[in-house]
Write a protein that holds these residues in place. Structure first.
Motif, PDB file in Angstrom:
ATOM      1  N   ARG A   1      -5.692   4.431   9.797  1.00 54.53           N
ATOM      2  CA  ARG A   1      -5.616   5.478   8.783  1.00 54.53           C
ATOM      3  C   ARG A   1      -5.122   4.914   7.461  1.00 54.53           C
ATOM      4  N   ALA A   2      -4.140   4.005   7.537  1.00 48.04           N
ATOM      5  CA  ALA A   2      -3.614   3.402   6.309  1.00 48.04           C
ATOM      6  C   ALA A   2      -4.701   2.640   5.563  1.00 48.04           C
ATOM      7  N   HIS A   3      -5.556   1.945   6.309  1.00 47.46           N
ATOM      8  CA  HIS A   3      -6.640   1.185   5.686  1.00 47.46           C
ATOM      9  C   HIS A   3      -7.670   2.130   5.071  1.00 47.46           C
ATOM     10  N   LEU A   4      -7.951   3.238   5.729  1.00 45.68           N
ATOM     11  CA  LEU A   4      -8.876   4.226   5.180  1.00 45.68           C
ATOM     12  C   LEU A   4      -8.314   4.827   3.896  1.00 45.68           C
ATOM     13  N   LEU A   5      -7.034   5.131   3.900  1.00 42.87           N
ATOM     14  CA  LEU A   5      -6.408   5.682   2.694  1.00 42.87           C
ATOM     15  C   LEU A   5      -6.534   4.704   1.524  1.00 42.87           C
ATOM     16  N   GLU A   6      -6.346   3.414   1.828  1.00 44.06           N
ATOM     17  CA  GLU A   6      -6.403   2.403   0.764  1.00 44.06           C
ATOM     18  C   GLU A   6      -7.821   2.209   0.244  1.00 44.06           C
ATOM     19  N   LEU A   7      -8.808   2.130   1.155  1.00 44.60           N
ATOM     20  CA  LEU A   7     -10.172   1.815   0.745  1.00 44.60           C
ATOM     21  C   LEU A   7     -10.927   3.014   0.169  1.00 44.60           C
ATOM     22  N   VAL A   8     -10.726   4.189   0.754  1.00 45.66           N
ATOM     23  CA  VAL A   8     -11.509   5.361   0.352  1.00 45.66           C
ATOM     24  C   VAL A   8     -10.768   6.238  -0.655  1.00 45.66           C
ATOM     25  N   TRP A   9      -9.444   6.339  -0.494  1.00 46.36           N
ATOM     26  CA  TRP A   9      -8.662   7.176  -1.403  1.00 46.36           C
ATOM     27  C   TRP A   9      -7.911   6.376  -2.464  1.00 46.36           C
ATOM     28  N   GLY A  10      -7.791   5.065  -2.261  1.00 45.92           N
ATOM     29  CA  GLY A  10      -7.056   4.243  -3.217  1.00 45.92           C
ATOM     30  C   GLY A  10      -5.564   4.462  -3.165  1.00 45.92           C
ATOM     31  N   ILE A  11      -5.050   4.859  -2.001  1.00 45.55           N
ATOM     32  CA  ILE A  11      -3.625   5.149  -1.840  1.00 45.55           C
ATOM     33  C   ILE A  11      -3.009   4.116  -0.914  1.00 45.55           C
ATOM     34  N   LYS A  12      -1.881   3.540  -1.326  1.00 41.73           N
ATOM     35  CA  LYS A  12      -1.156   2.606  -0.483  1.00 41.73           C
ATOM     36  C   LYS A  12       0.217   3.198  -0.162  1.00 41.73           C
ATOM     37  N   GLY A  13       0.795   2.720   0.946  1.00 39.05           N
ATOM     38  CA  GLY A  13       2.147   3.150   1.261  1.00 39.05           C
ATOM     39  C   GLY A  13       2.195   4.173   2.371  1.00 39.05           C
ATOM     40  N   ASP A  14       3.395   4.698   2.584  1.00 42.82           N
ATOM     41  CA  ASP A  14       3.628   5.651   3.659  1.00 42.82           C
ATOM     42  C   ASP A  14       3.274   7.049   3.187  1.00 42.82           C
ATOM     43  N   VAL A  15       2.045   7.440   3.396  1.00 39.91           N
ATOM     44  CA  VAL A  15       1.548   8.731   2.936  1.00 39.91           C
ATOM     45  C   VAL A  15       1.034   9.507   4.147  1.00 39.91           C
ATOM     46  N   SER A  16       1.178  10.809   4.120  1.00 42.38           N
ATOM     47  CA  SER A  16       0.663  11.627   5.213  1.00 42.38           C
ATOM     48  C   SER A  16      -0.833  11.379   5.388  1.00 42.38           C
ATOM     49  N   THR A  17      -1.249  11.240   6.646  1.00 38.23           N
ATOM     50  CA  THR A  17      -2.662  10.940   6.923  1.00 38.23           C
ATOM     51  C   THR A  17      -3.438  12.182   7.361  1.00 38.23           C
ATOM     52  N   ARG A  18      -2.867  13.346   7.184  1.00 37.47           N
ATOM     53  CA  ARG A  18      -3.568  14.565   7.590  1.00 37.47           C
ATOM     54  C   ARG A  18      -4.892  14.705   6.848  1.00 37.47           C
ATOM     55  N   THR A  19      -4.913  14.297   5.573  1.00 31.05           N
ATOM     56  CA  THR A  19      -6.147  14.364   4.790  1.00 31.05           C
ATOM     57  C   THR A  19      -7.242  13.521   5.429  1.00 31.05           C
ATOM     58  N   VAL A  20      -6.879  12.321   5.897  1.00 32.88           N
ATOM     59  CA  VAL A  20      -7.853  11.448   6.551  1.00 32.88           C
ATOM     60  C   VAL A  20      -8.397  12.116   7.811  1.00 32.88           C
ATOM     61  N   ASP A  21      -7.512  12.644   8.625  1.00 39.20           N
ATOM     62  CA  ASP A  21      -7.933  13.273   9.879  1.00 39.20           C
ATOM     63  C   ASP A  21      -8.882  14.444   9.623  1.00 39.20           C
ATOM     64  N   THR A  22      -8.587  15.232   8.582  1.00 40.78           N
ATOM     65  CA  THR A  22      -9.441  16.376   8.255  1.00 40.78           C
ATOM     66  C   THR A  22     -10.827  15.917   7.835  1.00 40.78           C
ATOM     67  N   HIS A  23     -10.892  14.892   6.984  1.00 40.70           N
ATOM     68  CA  HIS A  23     -12.183  14.385   6.514  1.00 40.70           C
ATOM     69  C   HIS A  23     -12.986  13.764   7.660  1.00 40.70           C
ATOM     70  N   VAL A  24     -12.313  13.030   8.533  1.00 42.95           N
ATOM     71  CA  VAL A  24     -13.010  12.400   9.659  1.00 42.95           C
ATOM     72  C   VAL A  24     -13.556  13.463  10.605  1.00 42.95           C
ATOM     73  N   SER A  25     -12.771  14.500  10.858  1.00 41.06           N
ATOM     74  CA  SER A  25     -13.229  15.588  11.725  1.00 41.06           C
ATOM     75  C   SER A  25     -14.467  16.270  11.148  1.00 41.06           C
ATOM     76  N   ARG A  26     -14.455  16.506   9.838  1.00 39.72           N
ATOM     77  CA  ARG A  26     -15.595  17.142   9.175  1.00 39.72           C
ATOM     78  C   ARG A  26     -16.819  16.221   9.222  1.00 39.72           C
ATOM     79  N   LEU A  27     -16.598  14.918   9.022  1.00 36.02           N
ATOM     80  CA  LEU A  27     -17.694  13.947   9.055  1.00 36.02           C
ATOM     81  C   LEU A  27     -18.296  13.863  10.456  1.00 36.02           C
ATOM     82  N   ARG A  28     -17.451  13.860  11.466  1.00 35.04           N
ATOM     83  CA  ARG A  28     -17.928  13.808  12.845  1.00 35.04           C
ATOM     84  C   ARG A  28     -18.826  15.012  13.155  1.00 35.04           C
ATOM     85  N   ARG A  29     -18.435  16.177  12.634  1.00 32.21           N
ATOM     86  CA  ARG A  29     -19.209  17.391  12.889  1.00 32.21           C
ATOM     87  C   ARG A  29     -20.530  17.374  12.123  1.00 32.21           C
ATOM     88  N   LYS A  30     -20.490  16.986  10.854  1.00 30.16           N
ATOM     89  CA  LYS A  30     -21.703  16.990  10.034  1.00 30.16           C
ATOM     90  C   LYS A  30     -22.749  16.015  10.546  1.00 30.16           C
TER      91      LYS A  30
END
Length: 239
Positions: free
Chosen positions: A174-203
């Protein structure tokens, strides 16, 4: 780059770490082969530096195991006190991409790391056969077709999907996804990543019905995996 360093000599380890940090790289340090192998299953590394002499293994064996059993595709720089030609040849044959003899020189170390990193970044993308032909990535228009139907994706969803399709079989944290796709580094909540991945899996219907499954890896991240399609799906594709 995120670089994993396997070196049991603490002075040498500290020297390598400082060189890499000064060059702008993120570094994770390991003194035992078992620690590194476990970490590669839980984290995402862009590059590995491995010493020959280790307390619980031989660096040559570690390289061979990573290549043959763990499907590690990233660059590996092998370091050793030996300068014998046979040792160099053996390291390269086992899967190392380059070889440096001790004592290491800071500028040469960074130059080799950067050169291997560039070579890896410019490597040709995987052919379409790396994933089922049910999926088509339209790189110019930034959308994906599933079984001939165009799927409406946001720009971020497309970037996320393209990353998963380019690294089938690899764990992406999740940290790597945040860095590569969102441009965010550090200890950040990954709920946003999980939501996007869930939506992508469904679509994209990445539940195995088309031969790909986007799987959650507990407390780590995600892995896109190939799988057998169901008989119903195979019949539908043939029609």
């Amino acid at each position: 780059m995120h670089i994993g360093v396997l070196e049991d000599d603490l002075d040498q380890q500290a020297f390598i770490e400082q060189c890499l940090i000064n060059a702008g790289h993120q570094v994770s340090l390991f003194t035992r082969a078992s620690e590194l192998r476990r970490a590669t299953q839980q984290q995402t590394f862009d590059f590995l530096i491995i010493d020959w002499r280790l307390p619980d293994s031989c660096g040559m064996d570690v390289v061979a195991h990573l290549r043959q059993h763990d499907s590690w595709r990233g660059p590996i720089l092998f370091i050793t006190a030996s300068q014998g030609e046979d040792d160099v040849v053996k390291a390269l044959e086992q899967g190392a991409d380059d070889f440096l003899a001790k004592p290491l020189r800071p500028k040469e170390l960074i130059a080799r790391v950067n050169a291997l990193g560039r070579r890896s970044s410019y490597a040709a993308p995987r052919p379409a056969t790396a994933y089922p032909n049910t999926f088509t990535l339209h790189t110019d228009a930034h959308y994906i077709s599933v079984a001939g139907s165009a799927i409406d994706l946001t720009e971020r969803e497309y970037r996320l999907a393209a990353l998963f399709f380019s690294k089938i079989g690899e764990l992406i944290t999740r940290a790597h996804l945040l860095e590569l796709v969102w441009g965010i580094k550090g200890d950040v909540s990954t709920r946003t990543v999980d939501t996007h991945v869930s939506r992508l899996r469904r679509k994209l219907e990445l539940d195995g019905r088309h031969g790909l499954r986007l799987r959650s890896v507990y407390q780590s991240g995600y892995r896109m995996e190939t799988c057998q399609t169901t008989h119903v799906e195979q019949v539908a594709q043939a029609q």
